[in-house]
Design a protein around this motif. Structure first.
Motif, PDB file in Angstrom:
ATOM      1  N   ILE A  42       0.882  -1.367  -0.061  1.00 43.82           N
ATOM      2  CA  ILE A  42      -0.114  -0.083  -0.049  1.00 43.82           C
ATOM      3  C   ILE A  42       0.898   1.375  -0.161  1.00 43.82           C
ATOM      4  CG2 ILE A  42      -1.755   1.314   1.455  1.00 43.82           C
ATOM      5  CD1 ILE A  42      -2.908  -1.230   2.297  1.00 43.82           C
ATOM      6  N   ILE A  43       2.079   1.278   0.771  1.00 47.47           N
ATOM      7  CA  ILE A  43       2.766   2.518   0.930  1.00 47.47           C
ATOM      8  C   ILE A  43       3.608   2.594  -0.487  1.00 47.47           C
ATOM      9  CG2 ILE A  43       4.736   3.293   2.229  1.00 47.47           C
ATOM     10  CD1 ILE A  43       3.798   1.778   4.594  1.00 47.47           C
ATOM     11  N   ILE A  44       3.932   1.506  -1.026  1.00 48.32           N
ATOM     12  CA  ILE A  44       4.688   1.767  -2.316  1.00 48.32           C
ATOM     13  C   ILE A  44       3.765   2.176  -3.306  1.00 48.32           C
ATOM     14  CG2 ILE A  44       5.849   0.330  -4.303  1.00 48.32           C
ATOM     15  CD1 ILE A  44       6.820  -1.350  -2.106  1.00 48.32           C
ATOM     16  N   VAL A  45       2.277   1.750  -3.531  1.00 52.08           N
ATOM     17  CA  VAL A  45       1.531   2.447  -4.251  1.00 52.08           C
ATOM     18  C   VAL A  45       1.327   3.850  -4.168  1.00 52.08           C
ATOM     19  CG1 VAL A  45      -0.879   2.441  -4.866  1.00 52.08           C
ATOM     20  CG2 VAL A  45       0.254   0.105  -4.536  1.00 52.08           C
ATOM     21  N   PHE A  46       1.177   4.025  -2.768  1.00 46.67           N
ATOM     22  CA  PHE A  46       1.075   5.714  -2.397  1.00 46.67           C
ATOM     23  C   PHE A  46       2.329   6.371  -2.793  1.00 46.67           C
ATOM     24  CE2 PHE A  46       1.682   8.348   1.649  1.00 46.67           C
ATOM     25  CZ  PHE A  46       0.836   9.319   1.121  1.00 46.67           C
ATOM     26  N   ALA A  50       2.116   9.189  -5.762  1.00 42.50           N
ATOM     27  CA  ALA A  50       2.438  10.645  -5.488  1.00 42.50           C
ATOM     28  C   ALA A  50       3.446  11.161  -6.543  1.00 42.50           C
ATOM     29  CB  ALA A  50       3.144  10.655  -4.026  1.00 42.50           C
ATOM     30  N   VAL A  51       4.153  10.333  -6.773  1.00 40.46           N
ATOM     31  CA  VAL A  51       5.193  10.556  -7.759  1.00 40.46           C
ATOM     32  C   VAL A  51       4.608  10.949  -9.266  1.00 40.46           C
ATOM     33  CG1 VAL A  51       7.249   9.699  -9.298  1.00 40.46           C
ATOM     34  CG2 VAL A  51       7.130   9.368  -6.566  1.00 40.46           C
ATOM     35  N   PHE A  52       3.768  10.076  -9.573  1.00 37.45           N
ATOM     36  CA  PHE A  52       3.291  10.345 -11.059  1.00 37.45           C
ATOM     37  C   PHE A  52       1.878  10.910 -11.106  1.00 37.45           C
ATOM     38  CE2 PHE A  52       6.236   6.611 -11.315  1.00 37.45           C
ATOM     39  CZ  PHE A  52       6.975   7.055 -12.652  1.00 37.45           C
ATOM     40  N   ALA A  53       1.595  11.665  -9.983  1.00 37.78           N
ATOM     41  CA  ALA A  53       0.188  12.035  -9.629  1.00 37.78           C
ATOM     42  C   ALA A  53      -0.192  13.059 -10.863  1.00 37.78           C
ATOM     43  CB  ALA A  53       0.245  13.170  -8.308  1.00 37.78           C
ATOM     44  N   SER A  93      -9.028  13.323  -9.003  1.00 37.56           N
ATOM     45  CA  SER A  93      -7.797  14.117  -9.589  1.00 37.56           C
ATOM     46  C   SER A  93      -7.479  14.987  -8.321  1.00 37.56           C
ATOM     47  CB  SER A  93      -8.261  15.064 -10.707  1.00 37.56           C
ATOM     48  OG  SER A  93      -8.576  14.272 -11.732  1.00 37.56           O
ATOM     49  N   ARG A  94      -8.382  15.539  -7.565  1.00 36.72           N
ATOM     50  CA  ARG A  94      -7.963  16.335  -6.292  1.00 36.72           C
ATOM     51  C   ARG A  94      -7.328  15.296  -5.145  1.00 36.72           C
ATOM     52  NH1 ARG A  94      -8.326  21.489  -5.561  1.00 36.72           N
ATOM     53  NH2 ARG A  94      -9.106  21.551  -3.625  1.00 36.72           N
ATOM     54  N   ILE A  95      -7.862  14.100  -5.090  1.00 32.60           N
ATOM     55  CA  ILE A  95      -7.441  13.272  -4.141  1.00 32.60           C
ATOM     56  C   ILE A  95      -5.965  12.765  -4.582  1.00 32.60           C
ATOM     57  CG2 ILE A  95      -7.573  10.910  -3.234  1.00 32.60           C
ATOM     58  CD1 ILE A  95     -10.473  11.121  -2.894  1.00 32.60           C
ATOM     59  N   ILE A  96      -5.687  12.395  -5.815  1.00 32.68           N
ATOM     60  CA  ILE A  96      -4.649  11.854  -6.379  1.00 32.68           C
ATOM     61  C   ILE A  96      -3.425  13.094  -6.305  1.00 32.68           C
ATOM     62  CG2 ILE A  96      -3.347  11.396  -8.710  1.00 32.68           C
ATOM     63  CD1 ILE A  96      -5.797   9.788  -9.101  1.00 32.68           C
ATOM     64  N   ILE A  97      -3.797  14.489  -6.609  1.00 33.92           N
ATOM     65  CA  ILE A  97      -2.814  15.417  -6.547  1.00 33.92           C
ATOM     66  C   ILE A  97      -2.405  15.660  -5.087  1.00 33.92           C
ATOM     67  CG2 ILE A  97      -2.271  17.888  -7.395  1.00 33.92           C
ATOM     68  CD1 ILE A  97      -2.465  16.221  -9.500  1.00 33.92           C
ATOM     69  N   ALA A  98      -3.467  15.532  -4.244  1.00 29.88           N
ATOM     70  CA  ALA A  98      -3.382  15.747  -2.910  1.00 29.88           C
ATOM     71  C   ALA A  98      -2.045  14.718  -2.021  1.00 29.88           C
ATOM     72  CB  ALA A  98      -4.493  15.980  -2.192  1.00 29.88           C
ATOM     73  N   SER A  99      -2.065  13.641  -2.877  1.00 31.26           N
ATOM     74  CA  SER A  99      -1.094  12.703  -2.101  1.00 31.26           C
ATOM     75  C   SER A  99       0.151  13.178  -2.096  1.00 31.26           C
ATOM     76  CB  SER A  99      -1.070  11.470  -3.082  1.00 31.26           C
ATOM     77  OG  SER A  99      -0.595  11.701  -4.260  1.00 31.26           O
ATOM     78  N   ARG A 100       0.655  14.254  -3.154  1.00 29.40           N
ATOM     79  CA  ARG A 100       2.023  14.622  -2.953  1.00 29.40           C
ATOM     80  C   ARG A 100       2.070  15.406  -1.583  1.00 29.40           C
ATOM     81  NH1 ARG A 100       4.566  16.748  -8.443  1.00 29.40           N
ATOM     82  NH2 ARG A 100       4.823  14.748  -9.399  1.00 29.40           N
TER      83      ARG A 100
END
Lengths: 301, 344
Positions: A42-46, A50-53, A93-100
């Motif tokens: 899960i952490i690796i996916v996270f 974040a890297v390819f957000a 998209s908001r959730i994905i970008i906010a992972s950064r």
């Protein structure tokens, strides 16, 4: 020459813990425990997200904050799998970008807290005496505050913003690493290899840098992993209070807070960003739990 | 006799350190309140500060004086009970805090009672069934409990119990209609107690119903930590000789677990209870916002929104003092339960 020989003899009797071996050990432990493995995945996916957000988000501009009134408050649909918010931005998209920020800020916070806290703890534990007293009494004062309350008031004093919230968290978090490092350093300073170094006249600063701190790394690393979940949770809390990320930038805590008014009709607005926090924190805590069982950085206390 | 003397000495020593910790705390709050902000005077007046106001407040707070003098001014005000004036309500901060404290106190106590009761029971049961599915379930639940953000858990419970099932009230401390039909006479400010004192049973039921969701949300984290701690210490205690001896003598299992073992496992659990109170205190802020609970948390968040600086600094000081006192209390209670502590 004779002295050096005897030192190397002593060292072979009393080998300091080696960091590389610990890393391999950590990997073995994770591979053996299914829950730890799952949380690591899960952490690796996270990390990956974040890297390819910006590549992964279907609407990267909306994710970053650009509003689009025409699509405001849409229900989940194939185009917007978890709907859109009140400014028409795609929630996924908001959730994905906010992972950064959710990933970067806690790492920076923990890293800087270690950079500040660990050397102080090493000095306190190795030197002892009045310096130890002074440093430890100062950490006691910081630890006498409820952690989030201290962070909250510092963040307010500094003004709003993600960077200010991060500083506030660092200021309230470093004493934990001072305490941890101090207890390790205190036990290390009684070991032969440190005593030997001292007896041949190696300077204290060199002993701390070359012998004490390197041997503190793996317990600190384990503790830092355990702490990342806590810091992510705290960041979410500060953002929820309006003290972290400022709109229109995306942030999970802020999104939960924004969607709160609509929870009965557009329940997805709050639930999904909160779910993101929950899953990531859960993954770090599960991994931390396994690591703690095996290494227990607090065993030195 | 000797024991009592040692106990008294320990408590006295503990009281003295607490005084020093409190003094040190004020140094930190002083720095945050007066030194960290680039223009503290402007913050104390609020967004519409005029130059002459700033000058006046600078004089009043002694911001033009050297730091040690400023600290003395700060301490004098704190001890006098002059914690500044709230920008948004124009009332003294200490008065604002005092009027909102009972609501938070009631929520906090209820949540902690739930957390301690479930945490200890679940922890003991989990230790009894070590390695079985019940134990695994408890461990999983306890990790979930420490990972879930309180503000999100509160929302989920609202969606489930109000929107979907419609069996519990959404938010607030009492139903607003109750103000006309069965008004609560406020004596202590703690509604559960007030309703009982005035035998207002209708209100009591309503207050209890309103309490359930916020208290459960707040209790999740402390309950999980307490359960984990109890489980760990129970496992440790149960492997000791005196427990095995008791088993060998054929004493009843329930007596061994709940009297002999739990008695010695309770002390570390108490330490955790002290620690989790810090979480519960800040956790109550989030829970109060979600459940519209008119306590310190709501006040804090409103102050944050309005940039009500004196109010925020007052709450920080209040929370920090409260936390030190709670930990002092936990330590003192511990000396009664576990005499080994005052001897070491």
């Amino acid at each position: 020459m004779a002295i050096k020989e005897s030192i190397s003899n002593i060292q072979s009797l009393d080998t300091p813990p080696q960091s590389r071996r610990t890393l391999v050990h950590i990997a073995q432990v994770i591979l053996r425990d299914p829950l730890a493995l799952l949380s690591t995945i899960i952490i690796i996916v996270f990390f990956f997200v974040a890297v390819f957000a910006y590549q992964l988000a279907p609407f990267p501009e909306q994710g970053a904050g650009k509003s689009n009134p025409a699509t405001a408050m849409l229900d989940p649909s194939p185009e917007h799998p978890i709907g859109t918010d009140r400014l028409g931005r795609d929630m996924l998209s908001r959730i994905i970008i906010a992972s950064r920020p959710a990933l970067v800020v806690p790492i920076v916070v923990v890293f800087l807290a270690v950079i500040i806290g660990a050397p102080l703890g090493a000095i306190a534990g190795y030197k002892g005496g009045w310096l130890d007293e002074v440093i430890m009494r100062i950490t006691d004062l910081f630890l006498a505050f409820p952690f989030l309350l201290l962070a909250m008031s510092i963040a307010t004093a500094l003004g709003r913003g993600l960077d200010k919230a991060a500083i506030a968290l660092i200021v309230s978090w470093w004493p934990w690493y001072t305490r941890l490092t101090r207890s390790i350093a205190a036990s290390l300073s009684q070991r032969y290899f440190v005593m030997a170094a001292r007896s041949i006249g190696v300077r204290d600063s060199v002993i701390i840098l070359r012998h004490i701190l390197p041997n503190c790394i793996s317990p600190i690393l384990v503790q830092a992993t355990i702490d990342l979940g806590l810091v992510i949770l705290a960041m979410g809390g500060l953002a929820f209070l309006g003290l972290g990320t400022q709109p229109p930038a995306p942030d999970w805590g802020l999104m939960v807070s924004d969607g709160r008014t609509f929870i009965f009709k557009q329940w997805w607005l709050s639930t999904y960003p909160g779910l993101a926090i929950f899953i990531v924190v859960l993954a770090f805590n599960l991994l931390g739990d396994t690591l703690r069982d095996v290494f227990d950085p607090r065993q030195y206390r | 006799m000797l024991m009592n003397l040692q106990k008294a000495e320990y408590i006295l020593r503990r009281l003295l350190t607490s005084v020093f910790v409190l003094l040190g705390l004020t140094v930190i709050t002083f720095f945050i309140a007066r030194v960290v902000p680039s223009n503290a005077a402007a913050l104390y007046i609020g967004p519409k500060a005029r130059p002459e106001d700033i000058e006046r407040v600078t004089k009043l707070l002694g911001l033009d004086k050297p730091l040690p003098v400023q600290y003395l001014v700060y301490m004098r005000d704190v001890l006098k009970g002059d914690w500044g004036t709230s920008i948004s309500s124009k009332r003294p901060v200490l008065q604002e805090i005092a009027s909102r404290f009972p609501a938070t106190f009631e929520l906090l106590c209820t949540a902690m009672i739930i957390a301690v009761a479930t945490g200890i029971v679940v922890g003991v049961i989990s230790a009894q069934w070590q390695g079985k599915w019940l134990d695994i379930l408890v461990r999983a639940a306890s990790i979930v409990g420490v990972s879930v953000p309180a503000f999100w858990l509160g929302l989920l419970l609202q969606i489930l119990f109000f929107r979907n099932l419609n069996i519990l009230p959404l938010s607030g401390r009492v139903d607003s209609d109750l103000r006309f039909t069965h008004p609560i006479m406020v004596t202590t400010g703690i509604y559960l107690i007030d309703a009982i004192i005035h035998q207002n049973w209708v209100a009591l039921k309503d207050v209890c119903l309103h309490m359930i969701l916020p208290a459960l949300t707040l209790a999740a984290y402390p309950a999980s930590l307490i359960a984990r701690m109890t489980r760990a210490t129970m496992l440790e205690v149960q492997s000791q000789d005196y427990i095995r001896t008791a088993r060998a003598y054929g004493l009843k299992e329930s007596f061994i677990v709940y009297i002999l073992a739990l008695k010695n496992a309770i002390s570390p659990t108490l330490t955790v209870i002290g620690l989790t109170l810090a979480y519960a205190l800040t956790g109550s802020f989030f829970v109060e916002i979600v459940f519209n609970w008119p306590g310190l948390g709501m006040f804090t968040v409103r102050s944050l929104l309005n940039l009500d600086y004196p109010a925020i600094m007052g709450i920080t000081l209040f929370g920090a003092i409260g936390y030190v006192l709670i930990n002092l209390l936990v330590d003192i209670v511990q000396t009664w339960i576990d005499p080994r502590i005052s001897l070491s």
